[in-house]
Design an enzyme around this catalytic site. Structure first.
Site, PDB file in Angstrom:
ATOM      1  CE  LYS A 149      -3.732  -2.510   2.187  1.00 33.70           C
ATOM      2  NZ  LYS A 149      -4.331  -2.992   3.431  1.00 33.70           N
ATOM      3  CD  GLN A 156      -3.196  -4.519   6.622  1.00 40.11           C
ATOM      4  OE1 GLN A 156      -3.073  -3.579   5.850  1.00 40.11           O
ATOM      5  NE2 GLN A 156      -3.874  -5.608   6.301  1.00 40.11           N
ATOM      6  CG  ASP A 209      -9.529  -0.413   4.946  1.00 37.89           C
ATOM      7  OD1 ASP A 209      -9.157  -0.716   3.792  1.00 37.89           O
ATOM      8  OD2 ASP A 209      -8.886  -0.691   5.969  1.00 37.89           O
TER       9      ASP A 209
END
Ligand code: NAP
Length: 293
Positions: free
Chosen positions: A53, A97, A120
């Site tokens: 990412k 994460q 997200d």
């Protein structure tokens, strides 16, 4: 006849190039898109996702704020960090994460993120907006699957799509997006309570596997000519591989490609789309900031 292979990397690259162009325009106007990436602990798979990412952010010209915390970080400390990132006007997106260490409740952390920075798309507000069709961030993997189907010009209108898996981050949101009018599919969702999985998968015009079980879907579970999208990413031991393992999907690729008309490989199918859609969400968030200024 062998199936056409869907090149997820190439399609993802186009999405990322678009994000880079939009980033350049924002930067010219004095706004630098920025994603805060928070990693708690040292899980090797998570570390590799986070690195991917960060690399994608740099390639798109966006700023990445890498925050690495020890596995001993408390829930309160993490929530305090999220609150600071929520309040920081230079941060457009917050990505924590997953999975988090067991002593931290993931749902507490997800709801703490400002929905305006929830790139997200996991916050209940984002999910609610998605379900009722209001603007908001869409979860990256399900959205990536929809973009893949569109880019490959797969006919979804009136198609019967079978999704194997009902997780909050893949199966459930995917089933929802597929029933939107712009996709217009009829969707069956399968899970461990499904009585005869093969009976359902064999009726699919488009079969999407998101179960996290290597080779769950065998060749004879696929209707001839079906489109197969394999979301699964599973590590299987392979002494001949440099790392001692290799990545496989949920579908027996070799068998499936003899039956399907189109199929995604693993790796190189859905995986690259997830990161690309994240980049799109970050740039969108920065555009929202720019239009508020
Ligand atoms: P998850 O939370 O473990 O959910 C798996 C789902 O599959 C559950 O709903 C489960 O049913 C169902 N399932 C498992 N075994 C099954 C079986 N034998 N028959 C029918 N249904 C079965 O996993 P996830 O987070 O959704 O991820 C799924 C896979 O996608 C994993 O391999 C993950 O690594 C991969 N993934 C890939 C990306 C990407 O970027 N490519 C992103 C996210 C996830 P129950 O609900 O009944 O338990």
């Amino acid at each position: 006849m062998s199936a056409g292979i869907i090149d997820g990397k190439a399609i993802a690259l186009r999405v990322r190039e678009d994000a880079a162009v939009r980033t350049a325009a924002l930067k010219a106007a004095g706004v630098e898109p920025c994603l805060a990436v928070v990693l708690v602990g040292e899980d090797p798979a998570s570390l590799s996702y986070v690195t991917g990412k960060e690399k994608a952010l740099a390639e798109a010209g966006m700023a990445g704020r890498d925050i690495r915390l020890p596995a001993s970080t408390t829930e309160t400390e993490l929530l305090d960090l999220v609150a600071r990132l929520n309040a920081d006007p230079s941060v457009d997106g917050i990505l924590v994460q997953l999975p988090l260490p067991k002593h931290i409740r993931e749902d507490r952390v997800i709801v703490a993120i400002d929905p305006a920075k929830d790139v997200d798309g996991f916050h209940p507000v984002s999910i609610g907006n998605m379900v009722i069709g209001r603007p908001g961030f869409l979860p990256c993997t399900p959205h990536g699957v929809v973009v893949l189907l569109k880019e490959m010009q797969v006919k979804t209108d009136g198609a019967h799509i079978v999704v194997v898996g009902r997780s909050n981050i893949v199966g459930k949101p995917l089933a929802n997006l597929l029933t939107r009018r712009d996709v217009n599919a009829t969707v069956t969702v399968c899970h461990t309570g499904t009585k005869d999985l093969a009976e359902h998968t064999r009726r699919a015009d488009i079969l999407i596997a998101a179960a996290g079980k290597p080779r769950l879907v065998s060749g004879d579970m696929i209707r001839p000519g079906a489109v197969v999208i394999d979301v699964g990413v599973n590590r299987v031991e392979d002494p001949t591989a440099k790392k001692g393992y290799r990545l496989v999907g949920d579908v027996d690729f070799e068998a499936a490609k003899e039956t399907a008309s189109l199929i995604t490989p693993v790796p190189g199918g859905v995986g690259p789309m997830t990161i690309a859609m994240l980049m799109r969400n970050v740039v969108e968030s920065a555009e929202n900031r720019s239009s508020r200024a």
